[in-house]
Design an enzyme around this catalytic site. Structure first.
Site, short mmCIF file in Angstrom:
data_model
loop_
_atom_site.label_atom_id
_atom_site.label_comp_id
_atom_site.label_asym_id
_atom_site.label_seq_id
_atom_site.Cartn_x
_atom_site.Cartn_y
_atom_site.Cartn_z
N SER A 40 43.47 34.88 44.97
CA SER A 40 43.69 36.32 44.95
C SER A 40 42.67 36.95 44.01
O SER A 40 42.46 36.48 42.89
CB SER A 40 45.11 36.62 44.46
OG SER A 40 45.32 38.01 44.36
N SER A 42 39.47 37.06 44.65
CA SER A 42 38.16 36.40 44.80
C SER A 42 37.16 37.28 45.55
O SER A 42 35.95 37.11 45.42
CB SER A 42 38.32 35.07 45.54
OG SER A 42 38.84 35.27 46.84
N SER A 112 45.59 30.99 51.68
CA SER A 112 45.79 29.68 52.34
C SER A 112 45.50 28.54 51.37
O SER A 112 44.50 27.83 51.52
CB SER A 112 44.94 29.57 53.61
OG SER A 112 43.64 30.09 53.46
#
Length: 205
Positions: A40, A42, A112
């Site tokens: 999160s 990135s 993911s």
């Protein structure tokens, strides 16, 4: 007890007249799933959005599946436990597969975090239809950005099962492309992606 209306044993695959090849030919493109993974913060969503705009402007037929957006509808019944994360990715992978079958270039932007689920997603597609892009931004940099304030909440214990804090992120083992957003801007990342796809003859630069 058997529940005839609920069991998958009572269904069969329906053969259709129009197939993936025909749909792709109509759109004059190679359908593919471009799967962004990373922590999160990135930069996944920003890069994915810029990439879709670039492809759309060049006449490609696309659809962007974004983690937050999907949780407002299809996956609004899922939380952030490990089991829910697995189911979240399973559903998205199946949706992406349907969209590729429709002849679209699908861009999926999801944390993911687990290698097994990313591999599960990959295995739904034919060879060369699934391209994994790892947005390799260190945790410290993601926390520094923290545009949604989520890391701060997780550090205070107000947000449980947060990837990178109290839930693991398993780095991709063999992604098709790795992008370091500490070295590259979002626009430069998109250019790298376009160059990569051009080399594979998936898109025109």
């Amino acid at each position: 007890m058997q529940f005839a209306l609920r069991r998958s044993t009572n269904i069969r695959w329906q053969q259709l007249s129009i197939d993936k090849a025909a749909r792709a030919q109509q759109k004059k493109q190679v359908p593919v799933c471009i799967w962004f993974t990373g922590l999160s913060g990135s930069g996944k969503s920003t890069i994915a959005n810029l990439l879709e705009k670039r492809l759309y402007d060049s006449g490609k037929h696309t659809y962007l599946l974004d983690g937050d957006n999907v949780r407002h509808g299809l996956n609004r019944d899922l939380g952030f436990t490990e089991a829910d994360r697995v189911e979240n990715i399973r559903r998205i992978a199946e949706v992406a597969k349907l969209m590729v079958d429709a002849g679209l270039i699908v861009i999926a932007s999801f944390i993911s975090p687990f290698q097994a689920e990313r591999q599960m997603a990959r295995e739904l597609f034919s060879k060369d239809e699934f391209i994994e892009i790892f947005i390799d931004t260190p945790l410290a940099e993601c926390e520094k950005r923290d545009v949604k304030g989520l890391y701060a909440k997780a550090r205070r214990g107000e947000l449980k099962n947060f990837t990178g804090i109290d839930s693991a992120y398993e780095r991709p083992e063999h992604p098709e492309l790795t992008l370091d957003t500490c070295l590259l801007s979002a626009e430069e990342c998109v250019e790298k992606i376009i160059q990569h796809f051009s080399a594979l003859q998936l898109v025109n630069k």
